[in-house]
Design a protein around this motif. Sequence first.
Motif, PDB file in Angstrom:
ATOM      1  N   THR A 127      -8.858   5.133 -65.728  1.00 47.00           N
ATOM      2  CA  THR A 127      -8.017   5.562 -66.868  1.00 47.00           C
ATOM      3  C   THR A 127      -7.339   6.933 -66.620  1.00 47.00           C
ATOM      4  O   THR A 127      -5.838   7.913 -66.328  1.00 47.00           O
ATOM      5  CB  THR A 127      -8.566   6.078 -68.209  1.00 47.00           C
ATOM      6  N   THR A 128      -7.668   8.055 -66.023  1.00 45.73           N
ATOM      7  CA  THR A 128      -7.317   9.363 -65.615  1.00 45.73           C
ATOM      8  C   THR A 128      -6.441   9.768 -64.686  1.00 45.73           C
ATOM      9  O   THR A 128      -5.563  10.065 -64.483  1.00 45.73           O
ATOM     10  CB  THR A 128      -8.373  10.148 -65.519  1.00 45.73           C
ATOM     11  N   LEU A 129      -7.147   8.465 -63.615  1.00 52.19           N
ATOM     12  CA  LEU A 129      -5.921   8.182 -63.115  1.00 52.19           C
ATOM     13  C   LEU A 129      -4.648   7.913 -63.095  1.00 52.19           C
ATOM     14  O   LEU A 129      -3.391   8.311 -62.638  1.00 52.19           O
ATOM     15  CB  LEU A 129      -6.437   7.408 -61.485  1.00 52.19           C
ATOM     16  N   MET A 130      -4.642   6.751 -63.717  1.00 49.09           N
ATOM     17  CA  MET A 130      -3.199   6.306 -64.903  1.00 49.09           C
ATOM     18  C   MET A 130      -2.280   7.093 -66.015  1.00 49.09           C
ATOM     19  O   MET A 130      -0.786   7.008 -65.547  1.00 49.09           O
ATOM     20  CB  MET A 130      -3.728   5.325 -65.795  1.00 49.09           C
ATOM     21  N   ASP A 131      -3.264   8.071 -66.444  1.00 50.68           N
ATOM     22  CA  ASP A 131      -2.514   8.432 -66.980  1.00 50.68           C
ATOM     23  C   ASP A 131      -1.955  10.266 -65.506  1.00 50.68           C
ATOM     24  O   ASP A 131      -1.072  10.771 -65.846  1.00 50.68           O
ATOM     25  CB  ASP A 131      -3.794   9.327 -67.552  1.00 50.68           C
ATOM     26  N   ARG A 132      -2.329  10.224 -64.650  1.00 48.59           N
ATOM     27  CA  ARG A 132      -2.451  11.150 -63.885  1.00 48.59           C
ATOM     28  C   ARG A 132      -0.697  10.854 -62.922  1.00 48.59           C
ATOM     29  O   ARG A 132      -0.008  11.381 -62.903  1.00 48.59           O
ATOM     30  CB  ARG A 132      -3.062  11.809 -62.680  1.00 48.59           C
ATOM     31  N   ILE A 133      -1.016   9.377 -62.812  1.00 49.92           N
ATOM     32  CA  ILE A 133       0.158   8.814 -62.032  1.00 49.92           C
ATOM     33  C   ILE A 133       1.721   9.214 -63.559  1.00 49.92           C
ATOM     34  O   ILE A 133       2.651   9.543 -62.883  1.00 49.92           O
ATOM     35  CB  ILE A 133       0.222   7.096 -61.993  1.00 49.92           C
ATOM     36  N   GLU A 134       1.119   8.578 -64.423  1.00 48.54           N
ATOM     37  CA  GLU A 134       2.324   7.990 -65.591  1.00 48.54           C
ATOM     38  C   GLU A 134       2.942   9.768 -65.736  1.00 48.54           C
ATOM     39  O   GLU A 134       4.192  10.033 -65.135  1.00 48.54           O
ATOM     40  CB  GLU A 134       1.550   8.789 -67.232  1.00 48.54           C
ATOM     41  N   ASP A 135       2.287  10.754 -65.374  1.00 48.09           N
ATOM     42  CA  ASP A 135       2.595  12.187 -65.671  1.00 48.09           C
ATOM     43  C   ASP A 135       3.366  12.637 -64.377  1.00 48.09           C
ATOM     44  O   ASP A 135       4.290  13.444 -64.916  1.00 48.09           O
ATOM     45  CB  ASP A 135       1.316  13.552 -65.644  1.00 48.09           C
ATOM     46  N   ILE A 136       3.150  12.101 -63.264  1.00 53.15           N
ATOM     47  CA  ILE A 136       4.049  12.742 -61.880  1.00 53.15           C
ATOM     48  C   ILE A 136       5.537  11.517 -62.707  1.00 53.15           C
ATOM     49  O   ILE A 136       6.648  12.699 -62.558  1.00 53.15           O
ATOM     50  CB  ILE A 136       3.141  11.595 -61.302  1.00 53.15           C
ATOM     51  N   PHE A 137       5.809  10.258 -62.671  1.00 52.68           N
ATOM     52  CA  PHE A 137       6.402  10.067 -63.232  1.00 52.68           C
ATOM     53  C   PHE A 137       7.407  10.140 -64.881  1.00 52.68           C
ATOM     54  O   PHE A 137       8.815  10.877 -64.575  1.00 52.68           O
ATOM     55  CB  PHE A 137       6.597   8.289 -63.222  1.00 52.68           C
ATOM     56  N   THR A 255      11.597   8.473 -53.476  1.00 52.62           N
ATOM     57  CA  THR A 255      10.335   8.463 -54.929  1.00 52.62           C
ATOM     58  C   THR A 255       8.908   8.157 -54.247  1.00 52.62           C
ATOM     59  O   THR A 255       7.679   9.348 -54.773  1.00 52.62           O
ATOM     60  CB  THR A 255      10.901   7.495 -55.374  1.00 52.62           C
ATOM     61  N   LEU A 256       8.765   7.680 -53.572  1.00 49.61           N
ATOM     62  CA  LEU A 256       7.485   6.944 -52.892  1.00 49.61           C
ATOM     63  C   LEU A 256       6.605   8.379 -51.958  1.00 49.61           C
ATOM     64  O   LEU A 256       5.747   8.554 -52.268  1.00 49.61           O
ATOM     65  CB  LEU A 256       7.759   5.946 -51.724  1.00 49.61           C
ATOM     66  N   ASP A 257       7.271   9.214 -51.503  1.00 45.16           N
ATOM     67  CA  ASP A 257       7.302  10.704 -50.752  1.00 45.16           C
ATOM     68  C   ASP A 257       6.617  11.152 -51.149  1.00 45.16           C
ATOM     69  O   ASP A 257       5.476  11.633 -51.793  1.00 45.16           O
ATOM     70  CB  ASP A 257       8.427  11.159 -50.090  1.00 45.16           C
ATOM     71  N   HIS A 258       7.495  11.456 -53.162  1.00 43.29           N
ATOM     72  CA  HIS A 258       6.908  12.472 -54.229  1.00 43.29           C
ATOM     73  C   HIS A 258       5.667  11.714 -54.803  1.00 43.29           C
ATOM     74  O   HIS A 258       4.988  12.929 -54.934  1.00 43.29           O
ATOM     75  CB  HIS A 258       8.127  12.261 -54.991  1.00 43.29           C
ATOM     76  N   MET A 259       5.954  10.760 -54.887  1.00 46.76           N
ATOM     77  CA  MET A 259       4.375  10.327 -55.478  1.00 46.76           C
ATOM     78  C   MET A 259       2.921  11.045 -54.608  1.00 46.76           C
ATOM     79  O   MET A 259       2.057  10.854 -55.724  1.00 46.76           O
ATOM     80  CB  MET A 259       4.284   8.435 -55.779  1.00 46.76           C
ATOM     81  N   VAL A 260       3.076   9.644 -53.619  1.00 51.27           N
ATOM     82  CA  VAL A 260       2.450  10.489 -52.435  1.00 51.27           C
ATOM     83  C   VAL A 260       1.943  11.524 -52.508  1.00 51.27           C
ATOM     84  O   VAL A 260       0.943  12.068 -52.251  1.00 51.27           O
ATOM     85  CB  VAL A 260       2.718  10.558 -50.988  1.00 51.27           C
ATOM     86  N   ARG A 261       2.725  12.225 -52.160  1.00 50.90           N
ATOM     87  CA  ARG A 261       2.579  13.804 -51.902  1.00 50.90           C
ATOM     88  C   ARG A 261       2.012  15.190 -53.491  1.00 50.90           C
ATOM     89  O   ARG A 261       0.284  15.648 -53.141  1.00 50.90           O
ATOM     90  CB  ARG A 261       3.821  14.459 -51.690  1.00 50.90           C
ATOM     91  N   SER A 262       2.028  14.068 -54.637  1.00 55.01           N
ATOM     92  CA  SER A 262       1.436  14.479 -56.077  1.00 55.01           C
ATOM     93  C   SER A 262       0.270  14.016 -55.874  1.00 55.01           C
ATOM     94  O   SER A 262      -0.499  14.777 -56.701  1.00 55.01           O
ATOM     95  CB  SER A 262       3.129  14.203 -56.855  1.00 55.01           C
TER      96      SER A 262
END
Length: 377
Positions: A127-137, A255-262
């Motif tokens: 749950t926390t990881l999904m929230d983190r990914i949502e925050d990134i995007f 977009t993929l690069d930004h996600m992975v670095r975040s």
Amino acid sequence: MSAPNKSYDPVEVEALKAEVIDRAREDALAAIAAADSLDALREVKAAHSGDRSPLALANREIGALPPKARAESGKRVGQARGAVSKALAARQEQLEEERDERVLVEEAVDVSLPYDRVRPGARHPLTTLMDRIEDIFTAMGYEVAEGPELEADWFNFDALNIGPDHPARTTQDTFFVRPPGGGEVGPDDAGLVLRTHTSPVQIRSLLDREPPVYVVCPGRVFRTDELDATHTPVFHQVELLAVDEGLTMADLKGTLDHMVRSLFGEGMETRLRPDHFPFTEPSAEMDMVCYVCRGASVGNPDRPCRTCSSEGWIELGGCGMVNPRVLTACGVDPERYSGFAFGFGIERLLMFRHNVEDMRDMVEGDVRFTRPFGMEI
């Protein structure tokens, strides 16, 4: 005419006899002394001081006596009732004091005891990881979109360019709830399935919104896999869809690069390898550089890396440009708009990011697994 004989007393009332009054008083006092609780005392009060008690009934009989006899009987009954009332008040006060002392002992709180004897739990890391990914995007301007888990197979397959003969439509991969009735003509003629990916949410987003569309779609999905160290029949995905004028593979790569670095820190790189998916064209598998060895283990037997098997790269998920047939199925003009999409499993990402070796640990509900992650990742 003769005057009334006031000294003559022809009335003798049994309830007003001195020995009867004395016995009623003694019985009441004895019952009061024997009451060992406030509840018991209330019962004694009703029996010996209430409207139907012997003394109360005797008090009512006083009016039947001649005037001369009333004073003496009234005094006797009044003294008896007064003694009973006084004894009741004293016993009640005594029992209330005993109750208060007992409560202080039984309900005492030791403020010197440690306050954290029950260890706190934690949010589930998925749950926390999904929230983190949502925050990134969402920080990039994307909108979080959700959809039903029980989905029409038109949304789950046909609209995504997955034809009736595609292997993914067999019961080997999919939980069918209702068999399809011909799904090619539209969602109303389709069967029902437990969604095998969150891509149907992308279809619903394109149908509900006018381009440009930028959505991220997290959620739970279902496939007929056995539960083992690397597979589970119920898992979580995050998929992303961007549809706008002029989007290219370069936008996807950035977009993929930004996600992975975040998620994994600065210096992380991605690469795209050609692949095939029915709903994207061209399609690619996305790899990211190994976050443990950063590629230093490749060709270096002195520095082996178990995480990437010394290959230097880790496969993360599939991606590509949205197939024009998908845009057409959703009523979007493929001549004007283009788009990109990608998706990956949250469980797999959690295993990469935190060296989780067994996927079963994520679903067994053992707090010893979730607690080390705390409230944040």
